[in-house]
Design an enzyme around this catalytic site. Structure first.
Site, PDB file in Angstrom:
ATOM      1  N   ASP A  30     -26.372  63.526 -22.416  1.00 27.22           N
ATOM      2  CA  ASP A  30     -26.880  64.615 -21.572  1.00 27.22           C
ATOM      3  C   ASP A  30     -27.757  65.628 -22.312  1.00 27.22           C
ATOM      4  O   ASP A  30     -28.350  66.508 -21.675  1.00 27.22           O
ATOM      5  CB  ASP A  30     -25.708  65.337 -20.889  1.00 27.22           C
ATOM      6  CG  ASP A  30     -24.650  65.842 -21.869  1.00 27.22           C
ATOM      7  OD1 ASP A  30     -25.005  66.225 -22.993  1.00 27.22           O
ATOM      8  OD2 ASP A  30     -23.455  65.855 -21.498  1.00 27.22           O
ATOM      9  N   THR A  89     -17.685  68.212 -19.075  1.00 27.24           N
ATOM     10  CA  THR A  89     -17.174  68.290 -17.690  1.00 27.24           C
ATOM     11  C   THR A  89     -17.222  69.733 -17.169  1.00 27.24           C
ATOM     12  O   THR A  89     -17.479  69.952 -15.987  1.00 27.24           O
ATOM     13  CB  THR A  89     -15.734  67.732 -17.559  1.00 27.24           C
ATOM     14  OG1 THR A  89     -14.882  68.400 -18.476  1.00 27.24           O
ATOM     15  CG2 THR A  89     -15.694  66.236 -17.796  1.00 27.24           C
ATOM     16  N   ARG A 113     -13.734  58.175 -17.640  1.00 28.88           N
ATOM     17  CA  ARG A 113     -12.369  57.649 -17.537  1.00 28.88           C
ATOM     18  C   ARG A 113     -11.313  58.697 -17.212  1.00 28.88           C
ATOM     19  O   ARG A 113     -10.145  58.356 -17.086  1.00 28.88           O
ATOM     20  CB  ARG A 113     -11.992  56.955 -18.851  1.00 28.88           C
ATOM     21  CG  ARG A 113     -12.870  55.771 -19.175  1.00 28.88           C
ATOM     22  CD  ARG A 113     -12.423  55.123 -20.470  1.00 28.88           C
ATOM     23  NE  ARG A 113     -13.292  54.014 -20.814  1.00 28.88           N
ATOM     24  CZ  ARG A 113     -14.477  54.122 -21.383  1.00 28.88           C
ATOM     25  NH1 ARG A 113     -14.952  55.324 -21.688  1.00 28.88           N
ATOM     26  NH2 ARG A 113     -15.211  53.069 -21.660  1.00 28.88           N
ATOM     27  N   HIS A 149     -25.163  57.115 -28.319  1.00 31.15           N
ATOM     28  CA  HIS A 149     -25.371  56.297 -27.116  1.00 31.15           C
ATOM     29  C   HIS A 149     -26.704  56.607 -26.432  1.00 31.15           C
ATOM     30  O   HIS A 149     -26.913  56.231 -25.284  1.00 31.15           O
ATOM     31  CB  HIS A 149     -24.200  56.467 -26.144  1.00 31.15           C
ATOM     32  CG  HIS A 149     -22.927  55.872 -26.676  1.00 31.15           C
ATOM     33  ND1 HIS A 149     -21.681  56.213 -26.218  1.00 31.15           N
ATOM     34  CD2 HIS A 149     -22.726  54.940 -27.640  1.00 31.15           C
ATOM     35  CE1 HIS A 149     -20.762  55.514 -26.889  1.00 31.15           C
ATOM     36  NE2 HIS A 149     -21.374  54.755 -27.753  1.00 31.15           N
ATOM     37  N   CYS A 182     -42.570  48.598 -16.218  1.00 27.93           N
ATOM     38  CA  CYS A 182     -43.270  49.121 -17.402  1.00 27.93           C
ATOM     39  C   CYS A 182     -44.777  49.073 -17.143  1.00 27.93           C
ATOM     40  O   CYS A 182     -45.311  48.045 -16.703  1.00 27.93           O
ATOM     41  CB  CYS A 182     -42.899  48.270 -18.612  1.00 27.93           C
ATOM     42  SG  CYS A 182     -43.806  48.713 -20.105  1.00 27.93           S
ATOM     43  N   GLN A 198     -21.162  60.979 -28.138  1.00 28.57           N
ATOM     44  CA  GLN A 198     -21.324  59.811 -27.271  1.00 28.57           C
ATOM     45  C   GLN A 198     -22.071  60.202 -26.004  1.00 28.57           C
ATOM     46  O   GLN A 198     -22.364  59.362 -25.169  1.00 28.57           O
ATOM     47  CB  GLN A 198     -19.948  59.249 -26.900  1.00 28.57           C
ATOM     48  CG  GLN A 198     -19.146  58.817 -28.109  1.00 28.57           C
ATOM     49  CD  GLN A 198     -17.692  58.549 -27.765  1.00 28.57           C
ATOM     50  OE1 GLN A 198     -17.313  57.459 -27.388  1.00 28.57           O
ATOM     51  NE2 GLN A 198     -16.872  59.581 -27.884  1.00 28.57           N
ATOM     52  N   ALA A 203     -17.540  62.674 -23.387  1.00 28.97           N
ATOM     53  CA  ALA A 203     -17.882  63.202 -22.065  1.00 28.97           C
ATOM     54  C   ALA A 203     -17.078  64.455 -21.698  1.00 28.97           C
ATOM     55  O   ALA A 203     -17.555  65.300 -20.943  1.00 28.97           O
ATOM     56  CB  ALA A 203     -17.678  62.113 -21.020  1.00 28.97           C
TER      57      ALA A 203
HETATM   58  P1  NAD Z   1     -14.228  59.231 -21.508  1.00 32.14           P
HETATM   59  O1  NAD Z   1     -14.639  59.432 -20.096  1.00 32.14           O
HETATM   60  O2  NAD Z   1     -13.710  57.910 -21.908  1.00 32.14           O
HETATM   61  O3  NAD Z   1     -13.123  60.300 -21.936  1.00 32.14           O
HETATM   62  C1  NAD Z   1     -13.292  61.664 -21.727  1.00 32.14           C
HETATM   63  C2  NAD Z   1     -11.987  62.357 -22.104  1.00 32.14           C
HETATM   64  O4  NAD Z   1     -12.211  63.751 -21.985  1.00 32.14           O
HETATM   65  C3  NAD Z   1     -10.824  61.990 -21.180  1.00 32.14           C
HETATM   66  O5  NAD Z   1      -9.737  61.541 -21.975  1.00 32.14           O
HETATM   67  C4  NAD Z   1     -10.488  63.314 -20.463  1.00 32.14           C
HETATM   68  O6  NAD Z   1      -9.097  63.509 -20.342  1.00 32.14           O
HETATM   69  C5  NAD Z   1     -11.073  64.357 -21.403  1.00 32.14           C
HETATM   70  N1  NAD Z   1     -11.555  65.569 -20.728  1.00 32.14           N
HETATM   71  C6  NAD Z   1     -12.392  65.638 -19.673  1.00 32.14           C
HETATM   72  N2  NAD Z   1     -12.683  66.927 -19.393  1.00 32.14           N
HETATM   73  C7  NAD Z   1     -11.984  67.686 -20.279  1.00 32.14           C
HETATM   74  C8  NAD Z   1     -11.876  69.089 -20.497  1.00 32.14           C
HETATM   75  N3  NAD Z   1     -12.561  69.995 -19.771  1.00 32.14           N
HETATM   76  N4  NAD Z   1     -11.038  69.519 -21.483  1.00 32.14           N
HETATM   77  C9  NAD Z   1     -10.334  68.636 -22.242  1.00 32.14           C
HETATM   78  N5  NAD Z   1     -10.428  67.284 -22.090  1.00 32.14           N
HETATM   79  C10 NAD Z   1     -11.250  66.818 -21.127  1.00 32.14           C
HETATM   80  O7  NAD Z   1     -15.479  59.668 -22.369  1.00 32.14           O
HETATM   81  P2  NAD Z   1     -16.007  59.136 -23.751  1.00 32.14           P
HETATM   82  O8  NAD Z   1     -14.868  58.930 -24.690  1.00 32.14           O
HETATM   83  O9  NAD Z   1     -17.129  60.009 -24.116  1.00 32.14           O
HETATM   84  O10 NAD Z   1     -16.625  57.689 -23.411  1.00 32.14           O
HETATM   85  C11 NAD Z   1     -17.331  57.450 -22.245  1.00 32.14           C
HETATM   86  C12 NAD Z   1     -18.737  56.926 -22.399  1.00 32.14           C
HETATM   87  O11 NAD Z   1     -19.410  57.484 -21.312  1.00 32.14           O
HETATM   88  C13 NAD Z   1     -19.496  57.372 -23.589  1.00 32.14           C
HETATM   89  O12 NAD Z   1     -20.051  56.236 -24.121  1.00 32.14           O
HETATM   90  C14 NAD Z   1     -20.606  58.292 -23.079  1.00 32.14           C
HETATM   91  O13 NAD Z   1     -21.854  57.798 -23.541  1.00 32.14           O
HETATM   92  C15 NAD Z   1     -20.633  58.109 -21.606  1.00 32.14           C
HETATM   93  N6  NAD Z   1     -20.664  59.332 -20.763  1.00 32.14           N
HETATM   94  C16 NAD Z   1     -21.443  60.395 -21.103  1.00 32.14           C
HETATM   95  C17 NAD Z   1     -21.466  61.518 -20.295  1.00 32.14           C
HETATM   96  C18 NAD Z   1     -22.326  62.667 -20.718  1.00 32.14           C
HETATM   97  O14 NAD Z   1     -23.353  62.472 -21.355  1.00 32.14           O
HETATM   98  N7  NAD Z   1     -21.920  63.909 -20.408  1.00 32.14           N
HETATM   99  C19 NAD Z   1     -20.712  61.586 -19.125  1.00 32.14           C
HETATM  100  C20 NAD Z   1     -19.946  60.464 -18.776  1.00 32.14           C
HETATM  101  C21 NAD Z   1     -19.928  59.354 -19.618  1.00 32.14           C
END
Ligand code: NAD
Length: 259
Positions: free
Chosen positions: A117, A39, A47, A134, A167, A114, A35
């Site tokens: 999007d 961001t 998280r 995912h 559905c 993971q 994720a």
């Molecule tokens: P996570 O939320 O567990 O971890 C994200 C990590 O990214 C964190 O440790 C954070 O410190 C770091 N981070 C965030 N922004 C950052 C940046 N700009 N630069 C550097 N580091 C940054 O995410 P995960 O490990 O992908 O697991 C979460 C689950 O949530 C996954 O299964 C995923 O499917 C889902 N998810 C997906 C999205 C998406 O599709 N964009 C968004 C949220 C959650």
């Protein structure tokens, strides 16, 4: 490597330099993104400090298959939450584009993500090299008959006033084509991700807390296969000691790393 810029402190610059050396020497790079790479496109992680679950622990239930199937009111909230997902309007950032550059250099073996999007493919990554372990919010599926289709028309039904559209084939409960807690990952996706990790020069993990299994298993598999590990993540991960960890903003450092 590009100019390090003024924003990184000396230890981070040193880690970046080291990571750049590791990546430059690699012929085959396997990538796992989470994720954190999205961001900077305006999609919060789960998280991190501003994560969806950090701010609203209830939101985790929207992705739990047991809660989702058992609770129609929760589904109504989940459909609203889905409609408001910033991913619908987000565009790829420099981090996603840097991985397209890595692919163009001929070194990208596989990009496992993971994320749900769709931003890697939107940035121009070859869909054949991207494994969305995912799933994707751009698809919908029925939990009863297994029907699959585009999410757009289902969302249109929600917008038209059906708060929990069933559905159209069997009347079952619909959900996004994402893998919920309590559901299995596609074994073919997992096999592709694990095979690539097991036989690569570098395992590059970006924007993931490496807390979600089984996909985080790519890291020990890569290490066992003799790969070097590079992690780019703002916060520490459980595997930092096993490789080079760059704790810095992804869209700032990834273009420099792969240059
Ligand atoms: P996570 O939320 O567990 O971890 C994200 C990590 O990214 C964190 O440790 C954070 O410190 C770091 N981070 C965030 N922004 C950052 C940046 N700009 N630069 C550097 N580091 C940054 O995410 P995960 O490990 O992908 O697991 C979460 C689950 O949530 C996954 O299964 C995923 O499917 C889902 N998810 C997906 C999205 C998406 O599709 N964009 C968004 C949220 C959650």
């Amino acid at each position: 490597m590009h100019d390090d810029g003024p924003t990184l402190d000396a230890p981070t610059r040193a880690a970046l330099e080291l990571a750049h050396g590791v990546l430059s020497a690699a012929r085959r790079v396997t990538v796992l993104t989470g994720a954190g790479i999205s961001t900077d496109s305006g999609i919060p992680d789960f998280r991190g400090p501003n994560g969806v679950w950090t701010r609203d622990p209830d939101a985790e239930k929207y992705s739990s298959i047991d809660h989702y199937l058992a609770d129609p009111e929760l589904r109504v909230r989940a459909w609203r939450f889905r409609m408001e997902n910033p991913a619908w309007t987000a565009v790829p950032n420099d981090g996603h584009h840097a991985l397209v550059e890595l692919e163009r250099s001929g070194r990208l073996q596989l990009l496992a993500t993971q994320n749900i999007d769709g931003l890697h493919v939107a940035a121009g990554s070859d869909p054949e090299l991207v494994v969305e372990v995912h799933g994707t919010i751009r698809g919908a599926k029925c939990t009863s008959c297994g029907w699959r289709g585009e999410m757009g028309p289902v969302m249109d039904r929600v917008r038209a006033g059906d708060p929990d559209p069933p559905c159209l084939v069997c009347g079952g409960v619909l959900k996004s084509a994402t893998v919920f807690f309590g559901e299995h990952l596609d074994p073919i996706d997992v096999e592709r991700a694990f095979d690539a990790a097991s036989d690569t020069d570098v395992m590059l993990c970006i924007g993931t807390s490496l807390a979600v299994y089984p996909i985080a298993q790519m890291v020990p598999l890569a290490l066992r296969g003799g790969a070097r590990l590079v992690i780019v993540n703002a916060e520490p991960t459980p595997y930092d000691e096993a490789g080079v960890a760059v704790h810095a903003p992804i869209s700032e450092v990834l273009p420099r790393l792969v240059s």
